[in-house]
Design a protein around this motif. Sequence first.
Motif, PDB file in Angstrom:
ATOM      1  N   VAL A   1      43.562  23.898 144.361  1.00 28.71           N
ATOM      2  CA  VAL A   1      43.371  23.999 145.814  1.00 28.71           C
ATOM      3  C   VAL A   1      42.475  25.182 146.183  1.00 28.71           C
ATOM      4  O   VAL A   1      41.649  25.091 147.106  1.00 28.71           O
ATOM      5  CB  VAL A   1      44.730  24.098 146.535  1.00 28.71           C
ATOM      6  CG1 VAL A   1      44.529  24.208 148.047  1.00 28.71           C
ATOM      7  CG2 VAL A   1      45.588  22.875 146.216  1.00 28.71           C
ATOM      8  N   LYS A   2      42.607  26.285 145.460  1.00 32.73           N
ATOM      9  CA  LYS A   2      41.739  27.437 145.744  1.00 32.73           C
ATOM     10  C   LYS A   2      40.273  27.103 145.495  1.00 32.73           C
ATOM     11  O   LYS A   2      39.381  27.554 146.221  1.00 32.73           O
ATOM     12  CB  LYS A   2      42.164  28.641 144.900  1.00 32.73           C
ATOM     13  CG  LYS A   2      43.498  29.237 145.337  1.00 32.73           C
ATOM     14  CD  LYS A   2      43.883  30.431 144.477  1.00 32.73           C
ATOM     15  CE  LYS A   2      45.218  31.003 144.932  1.00 32.73           C
ATOM     16  NZ  LYS A   2      45.661  32.126 144.067  1.00 32.73           N
TER      17      LYS A   2
ATOM     18  N   SER B   1      43.524  23.555 158.670  1.00 36.62           N
ATOM     19  CA  SER B   1      43.520  24.956 159.100  1.00 36.62           C
ATOM     20  C   SER B   1      42.383  25.229 160.078  1.00 36.62           C
ATOM     21  O   SER B   1      41.329  24.588 160.034  1.00 36.62           O
ATOM     22  CB  SER B   1      43.402  25.877 157.886  1.00 36.62           C
ATOM     23  OG  SER B   1      42.150  25.730 157.253  1.00 36.62           O
TER      24      SER B   1
ATOM     25  N   LEU C   1      45.223  22.985 154.185  1.00 37.12           N
ATOM     26  CA  LEU C   1      43.865  23.524 154.104  1.00 37.12           C
ATOM     27  C   LEU C   1      42.916  22.778 155.037  1.00 37.12           C
ATOM     28  O   LEU C   1      42.207  23.407 155.839  1.00 37.12           O
ATOM     29  CB  LEU C   1      43.359  23.447 152.659  1.00 37.12           C
ATOM     30  CG  LEU C   1      41.916  23.904 152.425  1.00 37.12           C
ATOM     31  CD1 LEU C   1      41.750  25.381 152.746  1.00 37.12           C
ATOM     32  CD2 LEU C   1      41.500  23.615 150.981  1.00 37.12           C
TER      33      LEU C   1
ATOM     34  N   LYS D   1      40.242  27.711 160.401  1.00 32.90           N
ATOM     35  CA  LYS D   1      38.950  28.171 159.884  1.00 32.90           C
ATOM     36  C   LYS D   1      38.156  27.041 159.231  1.00 32.90           C
ATOM     37  O   LYS D   1      36.922  27.019 159.301  1.00 32.90           O
ATOM     38  CB  LYS D   1      39.137  29.321 158.894  1.00 32.90           C
ATOM     39  CG  LYS D   1      39.802  28.977 157.584  1.00 32.90           C
ATOM     40  CD  LYS D   1      39.803  30.181 156.650  1.00 32.90           C
ATOM     41  CE  LYS D   1      40.418  29.839 155.308  1.00 32.90           C
ATOM     42  NZ  LYS D   1      40.373  30.983 154.371  1.00 32.90           N
ATOM     43  N   ILE D   2      38.842  26.081 158.620  1.00 31.19           N
ATOM     44  CA  ILE D   2      38.149  24.952 157.992  1.00 31.19           C
ATOM     45  C   ILE D   2      37.682  23.965 159.059  1.00 31.19           C
ATOM     46  O   ILE D   2      36.574  23.408 158.962  1.00 31.19           O
ATOM     47  CB  ILE D   2      39.052  24.260 156.948  1.00 31.19           C
ATOM     48  CG1 ILE D   2      39.401  25.229 155.810  1.00 31.19           C
ATOM     49  CG2 ILE D   2      38.400  23.007 156.401  1.00 31.19           C
ATOM     50  CD1 ILE D   2      38.213  25.775 155.048  1.00 31.19           C
TER      51      ILE D   2
ATOM     52  N   GLU E   1      38.959  25.132 148.450  1.00 32.06           N
ATOM     53  CA  GLU E   1      38.629  25.993 149.593  1.00 32.06           C
ATOM     54  C   GLU E   1      37.269  26.654 149.417  1.00 32.06           C
ATOM     55  O   GLU E   1      36.464  26.723 150.352  1.00 32.06           O
ATOM     56  CB  GLU E   1      39.719  27.045 149.774  1.00 32.06           C
ATOM     57  CG  GLU E   1      39.513  27.922 150.998  1.00 32.06           C
ATOM     58  CD  GLU E   1      40.679  28.838 151.286  1.00 32.06           C
ATOM     59  OE1 GLU E   1      40.640  29.537 152.320  1.00 32.06           O
ATOM     60  OE2 GLU E   1      41.633  28.860 150.477  1.00 32.06           O
ATOM     61  N   LYS E   2      36.997  27.136 148.209  1.00 35.65           N
ATOM     62  CA  LYS E   2      35.710  27.787 147.934  1.00 35.65           C
ATOM     63  C   LYS E   2      34.534  26.824 148.050  1.00 35.65           C
ATOM     64  O   LYS E   2      33.414  27.230 148.368  1.00 35.65           O
ATOM     65  CB  LYS E   2      35.726  28.402 146.541  1.00 35.65           C
ATOM     66  CG  LYS E   2      36.645  29.604 146.403  1.00 35.65           C
ATOM     67  CD  LYS E   2      36.674  30.102 144.972  1.00 35.65           C
ATOM     68  CE  LYS E   2      37.655  31.263 144.802  1.00 35.65           C
ATOM     69  NZ  LYS E   2      37.758  31.681 143.385  1.00 35.65           N
TER      70      LYS E   2
ATOM     71  N   GLU F   1      49.554  21.641 150.281  1.00 39.31           N
ATOM     72  CA  GLU F   1      48.567  22.712 150.313  1.00 39.31           C
ATOM     73  C   GLU F   1      47.190  22.182 150.735  1.00 39.31           C
ATOM     74  O   GLU F   1      46.483  22.825 151.516  1.00 39.31           O
ATOM     75  CB  GLU F   1      48.471  23.394 148.946  1.00 39.31           C
ATOM     76  CG  GLU F   1      49.671  24.252 148.597  1.00 39.31           C
ATOM     77  CD  GLU F   1      50.804  23.460 147.951  1.00 39.31           C
ATOM     78  OE1 GLU F   1      50.793  22.215 148.039  1.00 39.31           O
ATOM     79  OE2 GLU F   1      51.694  24.094 147.365  1.00 39.31           O
TER      80      GLU F   1
ATOM     81  N   ILE G   1      34.280  24.147 150.108  1.00 41.62           N
ATOM     82  CA  ILE G   1      34.083  23.537 151.423  1.00 41.62           C
ATOM     83  C   ILE G   1      32.902  24.175 152.149  1.00 41.62           C
ATOM     84  O   ILE G   1      32.768  25.399 152.214  1.00 41.62           O
ATOM     85  CB  ILE G   1      35.364  23.651 152.280  1.00 41.62           C
ATOM     86  CG1 ILE G   1      36.464  22.737 151.703  1.00 41.62           C
ATOM     87  CG2 ILE G   1      35.088  23.274 153.739  1.00 41.62           C
ATOM     88  CD1 ILE G   1      37.804  22.894 152.381  1.00 41.62           C
TER      89      ILE G   1
END
Length: 408
Positions: free
Chosen positions: A107-108, A142, A139, A144-145, A111-112, A135, A114
Amino acid sequence: MIPFSPPYINENVIKEVVDSLKSGWITTGPKVKELEYEIAQFVGLPNVLCVNSWTSGAIMMLRWLGLEKGDEVIIPSYTYCATALAVIHAGGTPIMVDVNDDFNIDVKSIEKAITSKTKAVLSVDFAGFPCDYSEIQELVASEKIIKLFKPTSQIQKKLGRILFISDAAHSLGANYKNKGIGHSCDISIFSLHAVKNITTAEGGAIVINMPKPFDNENLYGNLRSMTLNCQTKDAFSKSQGGNWKYDITGLGMKINMADINAAIGLAQIKEYPTLLERRKSIFKKYSSEFKKFNWSIEPPTSTNEKESSYHLYPLRIKNINEEQRDEIISLISAQQIAVNVHFIPLPLLTYFKDLGYSIKEHPKAYNNYKAEISLPIYPQLTDESVDLVIKTTIDCCEQVLNTVSKTV
């Protein structure tokens, strides 16, 4: 010879197929609708659409989303090629990210990866073990996304965020938070291919779980039409006397499932709780025996939130390289036991290498791959065959590992 993954065909399957043949109706009709209903009951969601393959179902859903050239879809690098090819066929660009030790997408890393071009995340439940749904769901929802999200179609504007699709090819029968797969994402797609837990020879099933303001029942109808070239009536409806007139309302595809195929899966899914329990018992027997050896890494089976569908048994051997893994496979195969490897990471395949993807950016995927051997796991395996697979695998691993230790 112990085969790797033969389809489950018993008298009930044969009777169901013969019934379809005798009915005089073998393309899309009542058996497809019945299979959709049975899968819907099994996963606990009402809107399920059967298609002729996982791949075509994924292409259709990404086209429905309105992918354009330059649009990105994030996928794991540790998956079958269809995950990436569906994105390409739909007009988008697959963005590959690395995986965790459990084989599933990190998942991390999602995020990086996107960007403002990201239109979907396409996760994979490897071997039937659920990914980190909550998760990923959190994400993409969220603040910010969502601020990064730039919709380029009416569907994307209506959704207002990145679409979360599950490549659930392996995970019909898995559970996440005590629910069937499909509850924690927007779209899930099961494979019903010949080697899957439930098969229709070739086929797939799309679970529709879009949030409001989408009307999932209405969306099911629209997508069903899309599988039939956007024709307003299917062949079964047209065959009912005097009901011949139809229209074409858009640019569809021809990816419907046939009744003759649905009949196979229909018979199997009625027995699936029993078949799944047998898979689980074989899985547990493997793990109980292999965990006695310090070279063994047993695959994940269940946590407080997750339970596998026990589709594959991906055993890993510690501290070996590809050549040693391949030697173990050769030794096992010489004993008339078929094993496999799931999967060759996408950046190692010529087509994707030529597109510029590099395995150096996916170290965990490569480490999983070089040590992985998939063992036979299916309901027809006898206890004697399971014991033989275990003994042979242990013997062959020890043989190669002992040879390695002597040369060090």
